[in-house]
Design a protein around this motif. Structure first.
Motif, PDB file in Angstrom:
ATOM      1  N   GLU A   1      -1.651   3.562  -5.684  1.00  0.00           N
ATOM      2  CA  GLU A   1      -0.430   4.325  -5.882  1.00  0.00           C
ATOM      3  C   GLU A   1       0.022   4.253  -7.322  1.00  0.00           C
ATOM      4  O   GLU A   1      -0.394   3.383  -8.088  1.00  0.00           O
ATOM      5  CB  GLU A   1       0.684   3.784  -4.979  1.00  0.00           C
ATOM      6  CG  GLU A   1       1.004   2.314  -5.239  1.00  0.00           C
ATOM      7  CD  GLU A   1       2.063   1.791  -4.303  1.00  0.00           C
ATOM      8  OE1 GLU A   1       3.244   1.998  -4.621  1.00  0.00           O
ATOM      9  OE2 GLU A   1       1.710   1.181  -3.286  1.00  0.00           O
TER      10      GLU A   1
ATOM     11  N   ASP B   1      -2.183  -2.823  -4.725  1.00  0.00           N
ATOM     12  CA  ASP B   1      -2.821  -1.719  -4.017  1.00  0.00           C
ATOM     13  C   ASP B   1      -3.614  -2.189  -2.800  1.00  0.00           C
ATOM     14  O   ASP B   1      -4.412  -1.426  -2.242  1.00  0.00           O
ATOM     15  CB  ASP B   1      -3.739  -0.953  -4.975  1.00  0.00           C
ATOM     16  CG  ASP B   1      -2.963  -0.246  -6.071  1.00  0.00           C
ATOM     17  OD1 ASP B   1      -1.776   0.060  -5.857  1.00  0.00           O
ATOM     18  OD2 ASP B   1      -3.534  -0.012  -7.148  1.00  0.00           O
TER      19      ASP B   1
ATOM     20  N   THR C   1      -0.692   9.586  -0.163  1.00  0.00           N
ATOM     21  CA  THR C   1       0.607   9.325  -0.772  1.00  0.00           C
ATOM     22  C   THR C   1       1.294   8.205  -0.019  1.00  0.00           C
ATOM     23  O   THR C   1       1.385   8.218   1.201  1.00  0.00           O
ATOM     24  CB  THR C   1       1.479  10.600  -0.710  1.00  0.00           C
ATOM     25  OG1 THR C   1       0.782  11.647  -1.385  1.00  0.00           O
ATOM     26  CG2 THR C   1       2.821  10.344  -1.356  1.00  0.00           C
ATOM     27  N   ILE C   2       1.786   7.238  -0.744  1.00  0.00           N
ATOM     28  CA  ILE C   2       2.354   6.050  -0.113  1.00  0.00           C
ATOM     29  C   ILE C   2       3.873   6.157  -0.057  1.00  0.00           C
ATOM     30  O   ILE C   2       4.532   6.429  -1.051  1.00  0.00           O
ATOM     31  CB  ILE C   2       1.983   4.780  -0.919  1.00  0.00           C
ATOM     32  CG1 ILE C   2       0.466   4.759  -1.165  1.00  0.00           C
ATOM     33  CG2 ILE C   2       2.437   3.537  -0.221  1.00  0.00           C
ATOM     34  CD1 ILE C   2      -0.354   4.772   0.086  1.00  0.00           C
TER      35      ILE C   2
ATOM     36  N   SER D   1       4.533   0.830   1.357  1.00  0.00           N
ATOM     37  CA  SER D   1       4.108   0.065   0.195  1.00  0.00           C
ATOM     38  C   SER D   1       4.684  -1.331   0.167  1.00  0.00           C
ATOM     39  O   SER D   1       4.405  -2.102  -0.730  1.00  0.00           O
ATOM     40  CB  SER D   1       4.520   0.798  -1.093  1.00  0.00           C
ATOM     41  OG  SER D   1       5.930   0.879  -1.157  1.00  0.00           O
TER      42      SER D   1
ATOM     43  N   THR E   1      -7.688   8.222  -7.700  1.00  0.00           N
ATOM     44  CA  THR E   1      -6.817   9.365  -7.471  1.00  0.00           C
ATOM     45  C   THR E   1      -7.568  10.679  -7.573  1.00  0.00           C
ATOM     46  O   THR E   1      -7.309  11.617  -6.818  1.00  0.00           O
ATOM     47  CB  THR E   1      -5.655   9.348  -8.484  1.00  0.00           C
ATOM     48  OG1 THR E   1      -4.947   8.122  -8.362  1.00  0.00           O
ATOM     49  CG2 THR E   1      -4.698  10.507  -8.245  1.00  0.00           C
TER      50      THR E   1
END
Length: 465
Positions: A458, A326, A10-11, A16, A97
């Motif tokens: 993400e 990403d 999880t970012i 990010s 994911t």
């Protein structure tokens, strides 16, 4: 090995670097127009299908019908995953994911092969359909179409939806004209669709075997492949949880009808087996009507090809934009590819896919077809694997469109696609496998050692709306 199974971290907003977001500006109608234009039913009918006629003859319609049925299962996978993981990264975001970072990276490489090769494959058909007006070299004409599509791809997405919508109407009219004329001049009955015959090289008749049909399914899957564009547009679709699935399924249904009905008409209307195997649809249309109608249909197809180029460049630039966001590349490259222009489009990424696409117009067409067929089949296979994993852990309770007959649907699809892949020509498997191996080496030497700072897939915050 555990890294291949670990879902992306999880970012946090800080990690990010304030990733840029695409703006939501289109609904189901606009998304369907753009997605249908990427399938480009008429240009697929006139550019890709003739090659199937050459190898499959009267079995072409049957092969496309089987491919369309398989695509229903594929569309179910895309609809569920596209609403569960709505991202401009498309397949790679979904697979990363759900199936792990390495699997997502391999899907990204396969999708990049597809999105880079398909536009020039279609674009090179332009010269044939401009022939009634002007004679051009196919490679030069294709390169010109790619450059024109690149310029259009720099515009606002809503403007492109209307441009491509107008062109789409023209190509549907062209496909309808072919269907009406073919049925009106039918030389054989519906039983010919399962007669499994193709003109032989010695002037006789050869039988189309079941293995030839299975081998042709890779191209048949490619015929309607563009319905996945809806997933790439999920960050720009309003209410993605609802509209992604609607756009995917509607596009597959409409495009299958637009392509399959004229193929049936052509199979029944060709004067003889040699003409059908030759696959010169423009000549058939002229023979069924007159030169004016033939010219009209040809020009509509030429516009359809330009239309397809525009939408494919739009789709492809979103994939490259998402990969930079990403952090798939060294930071200077990420910074460049993630730049947005005044119209909200990723302009550097658009140029980066459009210009090489023009260069690919000078590569052997058979090689492009073969590598694309293998890449599409492999990509669908990995998406089906991700769909099989879509209801475990926290994803089980995430609001999303859910496919019927899960998990039987993705399991069956995995088996069928693996078999189709095993029946492809060795040289195309080697080409695609070599590129995939090089990408895996990049993963092992650059991305995996930097797992905390690179390939951080993400989902934008508002995508969960």
């Amino acid at each position: 090995m555990t890294d291949t199974l670990r879902p992306p971290a999880t970012i946090t907003p800080e990690a990010s670097d304030n990733p840029r977001k695409l703006k939501r500006s289109i609904g189901v109608v606009g998304g369907t127009l753009l997605t249908l234009s990427c399938v480009t039913p008429a240009s697929t009918l006139f550019v890709v299908v003739p090659d199937l006629f050459g190898s499959l003859g009267t079995a072409t319609a049957l092969t496309i019908a089987i491919g369309s049925l398989l695509c229903i299962a594929v569309a179910f996978c895309y609809s569920e995953l596209g609403t569960l993981i709505p991202s401009a990264g498309g397949e790679y975001a979904m697979v990363s994911t759900l199936a792990g970072r390495l699997a997502g990276w391999l899907v990204f490489v396969l999708s990049l092969l597809v999105v880079m090769i398909v536009p020039p494959v279609i674009a090179m058909g332009t010269a044939d359909y401009l022939a009634p007006v002007i004679h051009l070299d196919p490679s030069l004409a294709g390169a010109g179409v790619m450059l024109l599509a690149t310029l259009a791809g720099l515009l606002d997405l809503r403007a492109n939806a209307w441009i491509t919508g107008v062109f789409l109407v023209l190509e549907v009219i062209a496909a309808a004209v072919v269907a009406v004329l073919g049925f009106a001049h039918a030389e054989r009955g519906a039983d010919s669709l399962v007669s499994m015959q193709v003109a032989g090289s010695n002037g006789g008749t050869d039988t189309v075997t079941a293995m030839l049909v299975v081998s042709g399914l890779a191209i048949a899957l490619f015929v309607t492949q563009g319905f996945s564009t809806a997933v790439y547009l999920s960050e720009e679709l309003e209410h993605p949880r609802r509209n992604v699935a609607r756009t995917v399924l509607a596009t597959l249904a409409i495009s299958s009808v637009i392509i399959l009905v004229p193929v049936v008409a052509i199979t029944m209307g060709a004067s003889d087996l040699s003409e059908l195997t030759g696959g010169d649809i423009s000549a058939m249309v002229t023979a069924w009507s007159n030169s004016a109608v033939g010219t009209f249909v040809s020009l509509c197809v030429a516009l359809a090809i330009i239309n397809a180029g525009i939408v494919m460049v739009i789709q492809n630039s979103r994939v490259l934009f998402a990969s930079a966001r990403d952090k798939a590349w060294p930071q200077p490259v990420n910074d460049v590819f993630s730049k947005l222009g005044r119209f909200g489009s990723p302009w550097v990424a658009t140029l980066a896919v459009g210009i090489p696409g023009a260069a690919l117009c000078f590569v052997n067409l058979d090689t492009l077809y073969g590598v694309t067929g293998v890449s599409v089949t492999g990509m669908y296979l990995l998406v089906a694997v991700a769909a099989l994993l879509a209801r475990r852990g926290s994803h089980r309770h995430t609001p999303a469109w859910r496919m019927p007959l899960w998990p039987a649907m993705p399991v069956l699809l995995i088996g069928v696609l693996a078999y189709i892949l095993s029946q492809q020509e060795t040289q195309y498997l080697l080409w695609t496998g070599g590129i995939t191996a090089a990408a895996t080496l990049y993963w092992a030497l650059y991305l995996r050692p930097r797992k905390d700072t690179r390939w951080l897939v993400e989902i934008p915050e508002d995508a969960r709306a």
